[in-house]
Structure formats: C-alpha cells, structure tokens
Scaffold this motif. Structure first.
Motif, PDB file in Angstrom:
ATOM      1  N   PRO A 104     -54.945 -10.514  36.556  1.00 31.99           N
ATOM      2  CA  PRO A 104     -54.282 -10.733  37.856  1.00 31.99           C
ATOM      3  C   PRO A 104     -53.982  -9.551  38.816  1.00 31.99           C
ATOM      4  O   PRO A 104     -54.129  -9.726  40.002  1.00 31.99           O
ATOM      5  CB  PRO A 104     -52.977 -11.116  37.274  1.00 31.99           C
ATOM      6  N   ASP A 105     -53.559  -8.405  38.085  1.00 32.03           N
ATOM      7  CA  ASP A 105     -53.650  -7.265  38.873  1.00 32.03           C
ATOM      8  C   ASP A 105     -55.109  -6.857  39.591  1.00 32.03           C
ATOM      9  O   ASP A 105     -54.865  -6.386  40.518  1.00 32.03           O
ATOM     10  CB  ASP A 105     -53.243  -5.831  37.870  1.00 32.03           C
ATOM     11  N   GLN A 106     -56.011  -6.941  38.769  1.00 31.07           N
ATOM     12  CA  GLN A 106     -57.413  -6.755  39.377  1.00 31.07           C
ATOM     13  C   GLN A 106     -57.393  -7.542  40.647  1.00 31.07           C
ATOM     14  O   GLN A 106     -57.830  -6.912  41.395  1.00 31.07           O
ATOM     15  CB  GLN A 106     -58.413  -7.034  38.282  1.00 31.07           C
ATOM     16  N   CYS A 107     -57.318  -8.627  40.446  1.00 30.48           N
ATOM     17  CA  CYS A 107     -57.387  -9.833  41.411  1.00 30.48           C
ATOM     18  C   CYS A 107     -56.500  -9.284  42.857  1.00 30.48           C
ATOM     19  O   CYS A 107     -57.227  -9.460  44.011  1.00 30.48           O
ATOM     20  CB  CYS A 107     -56.946 -11.221  40.997  1.00 30.48           C
ATOM     21  N   ARG A 108     -55.461  -8.843  42.504  1.00 30.35           N
ATOM     22  CA  ARG A 108     -54.601  -8.690  43.726  1.00 30.35           C
ATOM     23  C   ARG A 108     -55.019  -7.323  44.446  1.00 30.35           C
ATOM     24  O   ARG A 108     -55.016  -7.373  45.587  1.00 30.35           O
ATOM     25  CB  ARG A 108     -52.994  -8.625  43.277  1.00 30.35           C
ATOM     26  N   ALA A 109     -55.293  -6.512  43.452  1.00 29.26           N
ATOM     27  CA  ALA A 109     -55.831  -5.156  44.125  1.00 29.26           C
ATOM     28  C   ALA A 109     -57.001  -5.563  45.184  1.00 29.26           C
ATOM     29  O   ALA A 109     -57.343  -4.898  46.060  1.00 29.26           O
ATOM     30  CB  ALA A 109     -56.005  -4.232  42.931  1.00 29.26           C
ATOM     31  N   VAL A 110     -58.149  -6.215  44.430  1.00 27.40           N
ATOM     32  CA  VAL A 110     -59.385  -6.246  45.313  1.00 27.40           C
ATOM     33  C   VAL A 110     -59.183  -7.156  46.564  1.00 27.40           C
ATOM     34  O   VAL A 110     -59.838  -6.867  47.422  1.00 27.40           O
ATOM     35  CB  VAL A 110     -60.368  -7.188  44.229  1.00 27.40           C
ATOM     36  N   TYR A 111     -58.182  -8.105  46.749  1.00 26.42           N
ATOM     37  CA  TYR A 111     -58.051  -8.986  47.753  1.00 26.42           C
ATOM     38  C   TYR A 111     -57.293  -7.939  48.643  1.00 26.42           C
ATOM     39  O   TYR A 111     -57.509  -8.225  49.907  1.00 26.42           O
ATOM     40  CB  TYR A 111     -57.517 -10.389  47.670  1.00 26.42           C
ATOM     41  N   ALA A 112     -56.477  -7.147  48.256  1.00 25.35           N
ATOM     42  CA  ALA A 112     -55.935  -5.969  48.970  1.00 25.35           C
ATOM     43  C   ALA A 112     -56.920  -5.204  49.751  1.00 25.35           C
ATOM     44  O   ALA A 112     -56.689  -4.788  51.055  1.00 25.35           O
ATOM     45  CB  ALA A 112     -54.662  -5.259  48.370  1.00 25.35           C
ATOM     46  N   CYS A 113     -57.939  -4.952  48.893  1.00 26.21           N
ATOM     47  CA  CYS A 113     -58.922  -4.212  49.570  1.00 26.21           C
ATOM     48  C   CYS A 113     -59.619  -4.680  50.585  1.00 26.21           C
ATOM     49  O   CYS A 113     -60.456  -4.070  51.529  1.00 26.21           O
ATOM     50  CB  CYS A 113     -59.974  -3.613  48.463  1.00 26.21           C
ATOM     51  N   SER A 114     -59.633  -5.875  50.887  1.00 23.15           N
ATOM     52  CA  SER A 114     -60.354  -6.796  52.201  1.00 23.15           C
ATOM     53  C   SER A 114     -59.856  -6.021  53.400  1.00 23.15           C
ATOM     54  O   SER A 114     -60.474  -5.877  54.401  1.00 23.15           O
ATOM     55  CB  SER A 114     -60.252  -8.176  52.048  1.00 23.15           C
ATOM     56  N   HIS A 115     -58.477  -5.701  53.266  1.00 19.19           N
ATOM     57  CA  HIS A 115     -58.052  -5.124  54.567  1.00 19.19           C
ATOM     58  C   HIS A 115     -58.771  -3.680  54.841  1.00 19.19           C
ATOM     59  O   HIS A 115     -58.484  -3.252  56.148  1.00 19.19           O
ATOM     60  CB  HIS A 115     -56.481  -4.869  54.545  1.00 19.19           C
ATOM     61  N   LEU A 116     -59.342  -2.957  54.211  1.00 22.76           N
ATOM     62  CA  LEU A 116     -59.783  -1.852  54.390  1.00 22.76           C
ATOM     63  C   LEU A 116     -61.023  -1.983  55.332  1.00 22.76           C
ATOM     64  O   LEU A 116     -61.646  -1.183  56.015  1.00 22.76           O
ATOM     65  CB  LEU A 116     -60.474  -1.213  53.234  1.00 22.76           C
ATOM     66  N   PHE A 117     -61.663  -3.422  55.522  1.00 20.77           N
ATOM     67  CA  PHE A 117     -62.950  -3.500  56.192  1.00 20.77           C
ATOM     68  C   PHE A 117     -62.478  -4.300  57.551  1.00 20.77           C
ATOM     69  O   PHE A 117     -63.391  -4.802  58.090  1.00 20.77           O
ATOM     70  CB  PHE A 117     -63.917  -4.253  55.314  1.00 20.77           C
ATOM     71  N   TRP A 118     -61.080  -4.724  57.550  1.00 17.32           N
ATOM     72  CA  TRP A 118     -60.665  -5.334  58.932  1.00 17.32           C
ATOM     73  C   TRP A 118     -59.295  -4.660  59.336  1.00 17.32           C
ATOM     74  O   TRP A 118     -58.377  -4.910  58.813  1.00 17.32           O
ATOM     75  CB  TRP A 118     -60.718  -6.678  58.679  1.00 17.32           C
ATOM     76  N   VAL A 119     -59.443  -3.797  60.248  1.00 20.93           N
ATOM     77  CA  VAL A 119     -58.220  -3.156  60.934  1.00 20.93           C
ATOM     78  C   VAL A 119     -58.197  -3.707  62.200  1.00 20.93           C
ATOM     79  O   VAL A 119     -58.752  -3.700  63.058  1.00 20.93           O
ATOM     80  CB  VAL A 119     -58.365  -1.705  60.863  1.00 20.93           C
ATOM     81  N   ASP A 120     -56.758  -4.203  62.233  1.00 14.14           N
ATOM     82  CA  ASP A 120     -56.262  -5.051  63.411  1.00 14.14           C
ATOM     83  C   ASP A 120     -55.910  -4.167  64.651  1.00 14.14           C
ATOM     84  O   ASP A 120     -54.815  -4.412  64.941  1.00 14.14           O
ATOM     85  CB  ASP A 120     -55.693  -6.317  62.932  1.00 14.14           C
ATOM     86  N   ASP A 121     -56.815  -3.330  65.032  1.00 10.62           N
ATOM     87  CA  ASP A 121     -56.204  -2.706  66.304  1.00 10.62           C
ATOM     88  C   ASP A 121     -57.620  -2.537  66.997  1.00 10.62           C
ATOM     89  O   ASP A 121     -58.671  -2.966  66.985  1.00 10.62           O
ATOM     90  CB  ASP A 121     -55.559  -1.422  66.207  1.00 10.62           C
ATOM     91  N   GLN A 122     -57.506  -1.812  68.346  1.00 14.44           N
ATOM     92  CA  GLN A 122     -58.494  -1.737  69.269  1.00 14.44           C
ATOM     93  C   GLN A 122     -59.957  -1.201  68.760  1.00 14.44           C
ATOM     94  O   GLN A 122     -60.935  -2.204  68.965  1.00 14.44           O
ATOM     95  CB  GLN A 122     -58.169  -1.264  70.511  1.00 14.44           C
ATOM     96  N   ASP A 123     -59.720  -0.196  68.445  1.00 13.92           N
ATOM     97  CA  ASP A 123     -61.162   0.283  67.940  1.00 13.92           C
ATOM     98  C   ASP A 123     -61.397   0.373  66.105  1.00 13.92           C
ATOM     99  O   ASP A 123     -62.002   0.953  65.833  1.00 13.92           O
ATOM    100  CB  ASP A 123     -61.461   1.572  68.464  1.00 13.92           C
TER     101      ASP A 123
END
Length: 558
Positions: A425-444
């Motif tokens: 479960p810890d692996q799963c949560r950390a891996v889906y948190a990593c998805s935010h590293l590829f999508w940063v919600d600001d202009q550039d």
C-alpha cells in the motif's frame, strides 16, 4: 550640631561598650531614628565606626538597612539626587563595605554577597545611568568569590542569583547587562545547576522584552553567559540530565537564536557563523534542537539577499546566497553525522527550495543529492522512509529551476525509491504521488500526460498485487481504498485536461472497483464505501454543472 557633637559622641559610646548585642542594637537605632539627610551628610563618620565594632556584630544587616533607607530616600524625589553625588555616597559605601569584609576575616560568603546585593540595589536606584558603578560592584563580588574555593552554601547561591537578576529587572534589557564585563565572571562561580537556571532567566528576559541582539560582540557575550545550556560543562554528570528540563532548555536556546538579528547582511552572516561555532560544540543530544533554528535563520538571510546579487558589480560582496548555502551544507552535514538523518533530510529539502527561489540550479541539485544519500544510507525505518519519500516528491514537484536532464535524474530516483518501499500500500501511494512530478499545474510547468498515465497504471498494478497478497495471506482481499484513491487521481488529471486520461479509462476503473467490492473475499469497510460514494457524487455534480466541464464528464458513463 548632629555632625560635630551628637554623632561623634554617640559613636564613641557605641564603639567603647564592647558588647556585640548592644553595638548592633545601638547602630540600628542611629540608622532608624535620625533623618535620611543627616545620614547622607555624615556618611563618612557613620561608616568609619563600622570596622571598629566587635567582629561578632551582624554588620551586614546594619549596612544593608542603611543602604535601604538611602535607596528609598533617593527614590522619593529626584531633587535629592544631587546631594548623593555631592557627598560621593557610592564611593564611600563601596569603600566601607570593602573595609568591613577585610576586617571580618571569617565572615561567611553569604554575608559578603548580601552586602554586595544591597550595594547593587542602592546603585541601581540612585545611579541607574552609571553602568560603571554596577560593574564595580560585580567586580568586587568576583574578587570575594575568587577567594573562596567553591560556592556550596545554598543561601549564598541565592544571593548571587539575586545579584545577577537585579540588573535584568532594572533595565528590562539584556543588552545593557551584556555590556557589564564582570557579569559573566560572577556567573562562572555558580554551580552547574544554578548556572543553567540563571541562563534560563536571561533567555526569558530576552523573550519577554522582545529584545533583538544585533552585534557579534554581544552574541559572543550572551553565549558566554548561557554556555551552561549550550555545552556539557566539565564535571557535569551527563547521565543525571532530566529529559524534560533538557528539552525545555534546548527549546529555549532554539527560540533565542531567532532573536539574534541584524538587517545588515554582512553582520548577520557573522552572527550566524558565531552561533554555529557555539552550537556545534553542543554534542549530539543538543544539535537536533538548535540546528533547525540556525538553518532557518540563514534561510531568512538568503531570502533577504535574493535578487540583490546582480546589483553589485565589481565589488567583493561577502554575504552572497552561494556563500550561505555552502555554510548550510556544512551545518546539515554535521547534523547528519549526529546521526539525525530524518531532520537532516527535511532541512536539505528546505535549502533546496530556497536555492530554487534563488535560481541556483547546481546548489539545489546538491541539496537533493544530499537528501537522496541520506534516504539511501541512513533511513532504515519503513515508516520514516514513507514520510521521507513523500517529502522528497512534494519538494521536487515545486522545483522549477532544474533543466531537463537534472529533473529527469531526480524524478527517476524518486519513482524508483517509491516502488521499492516495503509495504505494497505504501508503494502504491508513493507511486501515484509521483504522477504529479510529470504534471505541474502552472504556466510553464511540465505536462507529460503519457508518463502520468504510466505512473497511475503502475500504481493500479501494485494495488492489484496488494489485494492478491492479502487474499493469499488472510483469505480476504481487504478494502478497496487504494483503488478509490487512484480513481481520485484519474479524476484530478482528467479535469486538468490530460489527454491520456479518458472517460472510458475512468469508467473501466469504476467497474473494476465495483467488481472487487462484489467479490466474495472482499472485506466490507464503511470508510472506503463512504469514500467511493463521495467520489461518485462528485462525478454526478460535475456532469450536472453543464458547460465545458459538464460535457467532459458526460463521457463517463455510470
């Protein structure tokens, strides 16, 4: 008439009667009966009789009462102060006390110190502006204390504390006390326990009056005064430390570090270096308390310097963010040697964020490297690893200073460590948190939809594996919470406009969750049911909202 006839005759009788009780009583009568101004004008004569009395007379009380009377007289009106200056009252009293202490060789320490406390109280009331007088009294006390081997009388210790507390109470400002050269020398004569108590009194005085200590010299003197709290003193038994008291003392020192401040960057950097020199001598138990304050004090200076670096051309600028970051690097390294790896990791990430704001890519990369090394080599506890990896992911997501290559390296490391955590479960949560590293919600910001989808699919695979493992081990597959959490991530990126996340994919995931729930081996769990119901309500709400978002959510067939 009193000066020339009455007083000399009375004193003659007192000195000649040779009976200690009578002498004490009669001296007390003279002091209490005649008016204040009489005493002031005949101070020399009255004090001259003191050393001639019997050695057993309690002369300290007599003199203390005389000084109290004169102090009250001085406090009664400002008009009488010139009289005190005219007759040089301080010099005469100081002189008389010196003679009495010399004459009574076997006077106990407490007696002598009580006399100095009375003289100091007199000085602070009559001549508050004359710091040199205050320092003279403290100096005389040091001289007396040096002649006795060790202060082991609790009453004498109390008097020394009273002596040291008087200037703090009078001036309400520790900075004044820091200019007294004999103040630390008096403190040196206290035993370890009392020394700490006194150091706490000093820190509390600074906090109460919100005093800012703004020069290196004063910081040096201050740390000399509170050295009992900062490092182990010789002969102190380390095992006897009370854990609660120790924490309170170290937290007080940590708060104190924030009160050492100067608007001038150069002077502030010197203060930080001075504090570092003193705190680093504190040993492994103290550093985890004091280092964070020191680091944040330095980061405050960096933020102050931010944007100034380009302004000054050609001049040698001593305080630059780069220089301070080098210092921070060493400080955190010292802390990780303690060892206190979790704290060192948190502080490294704070520094990386500050370097990001200063546009210093190499510095930020260096701090991240330090954080990863600490994670790899020092943090073994699985709970601490989970916290650490989420901190790393969260900080990395906010970074915009890195070039493609550096960012990729760090992201790759973070995702790699996430997938290697101990519990599924810890692996799963950390891996889906990593998805935010590829999508940063600001202009550039970076927007890599494919890699987001890869992370989420990987998280799903891990969640599946977790269910199967639970099934084999316990005969039941456990709640579907992880799937619902991943569904929420899908919805987040779907809303943000990630083309790779389609309505069909979300629909498929909802069906998977429902299938899992109907599975015979699923464990009923009210929390995950409520979570799912709430998520479904949200989808319905977005569908009914209309507009572009409503149309988008229409593609999810429920």
């Amino acid at each position: 008439m009193y000066k020339e006839t009455v007083l000399p005759r009375v004193l003659e009788q007192v000195v000649n009667c040779k009976d200690d009780l009578s002498q004490y009583y009669l001296m007390d009568c003279i002091i209490q009966v005649f008016p204040d101004e009489y005493h002031l004008q005949t101070l020399e004569t009255l004090l001259g009789a003191c050393p001639q009395l019997q050695p057993t007379v309690d002369i300290k009380t007599v003199l203390s009462r005389l000084m109290d009377r004169l102090s009250n007289y001085a406090a009664s009106s400002a008009d009488v102060l010139p009289e005190f200056l005219q007759v040089e009252a301080f010099a005469k009293l100081s002189n008389a006390i010196g003679k009495v202490i010399e004459a009574q060789v076997d006077m106990p320490a407490v007696g002598a110190i009580t006399l100095y406390v009375s003289l100091l109280t007199f000085t602070l009331r009559v001549h508050p502006d004359r710091l040199d007088y205050v320092d003279l009294v403290l100096g005389a006390c040091v001289k007396k204390l040096s002649s006795i081997p060790k202060l082991d009388d609790s009453r004498a210790t109390k008097q020394v504390v009273a002596l040291l507390s008087a200037p703090l109470e009078k001036y309400n400002d520790i900075v004044t006390a820091l200019t007294l050269s004999n103040y630390p020398r008096v403190m040196d004569h206290l035993d370890n326990g009392t020394n700490k108590v006194m150091a706490m009194v000093i820190i509390q005085s600074i906090m109460k009056n919100n005093t800012c200590i703004s020069t290196v010299d004063k910081v040096e003197v201050l740390f000399e005064l509170i050295k009992g709290l900062i490092k182990d003193t010789d002969g102190a038994d380390v095992d006897e430390l009370d854990e609660e008291d120790f924490k309170d003392e170290q937290n007080a020192v940590a708060r104190l570090i924030h009160m050492l401040y100067n608007n001038e960057p150069e002077e502030m950097l010197k203060i930080i270096c001075t504090v570092r020199k003193h705190t680093m001598a504190g040993g492994p138990k103290r550093l985890p308390f004091t280092v964070p304050s020191l680091v944040f004090s330095a980061l405050r200076l960096i933020r102050q310097l931010q944007g100034q670096e380009g302004d000054i051309v050609g001049e040698e600028v001593p305080a630059t963010p780069k220089k301070i970051f080098q210092l921070l690097n060493q400080i955190i390294e010292d802390l990780s040697n303690v060892p206190s790896p979790e704290l060192a990791l948190r502080l490294s990430l704070q520094c990386a964020e500050a370097a990001n704001d200063c546009d210093l890519e190499h510095v930020a990369y260096e701090f991240f490297t330090q954080a990863f090394v600490l994670y790899e080599e020092e943090i073994a506890d699985s709970k601490a690893q989970v916290t650490a990896i989420h901190l790393i992911i969260g900080t990395l997501q906010r970074m915009n200073v890195f070039g493609v290559e550096n960012r990729d390296t760090l992201t790759h490391k973070a995702t790699g460590y996430s997938a290697r955590l101990l519990k599924k479960p810890d692996q799963c949560r950390a891996v889906y948190a990593c998805s935010h590293l590829f999508w940063v919600d600001d202009q550039d910001g970076i927007k890599d939809g494919e890699r987001v989808l890869l992370c989420l699919k990987r998280a799903l695979r891990i969640a599946n594996a977790a269910q199967q493992m639970a099934n084999v081990a316990r005969g039941s597959s456990g709640p579907v919470t992880l799937f619902v959490e991943i569904l929420n991530k899908y919805l987040y990126f779907f809303e943000k406009g990630n083309q790779q996340i389609t309505g069909a994919a979300i629909q498929g995931l909802i069906e998977l969750i429902n299938t899992e729930k109907q599975n015979d081996s699923a464990t009923p769990d009210s929390a995950s049911d409520a979570f799912l119901a709430s998520t479904m309500r949200y989808i319905q709400f977005q569908r009914q909202k209309g507009g572009i978002m409503g149309e988008k959510f229409e593609s999810i067939k429920l």
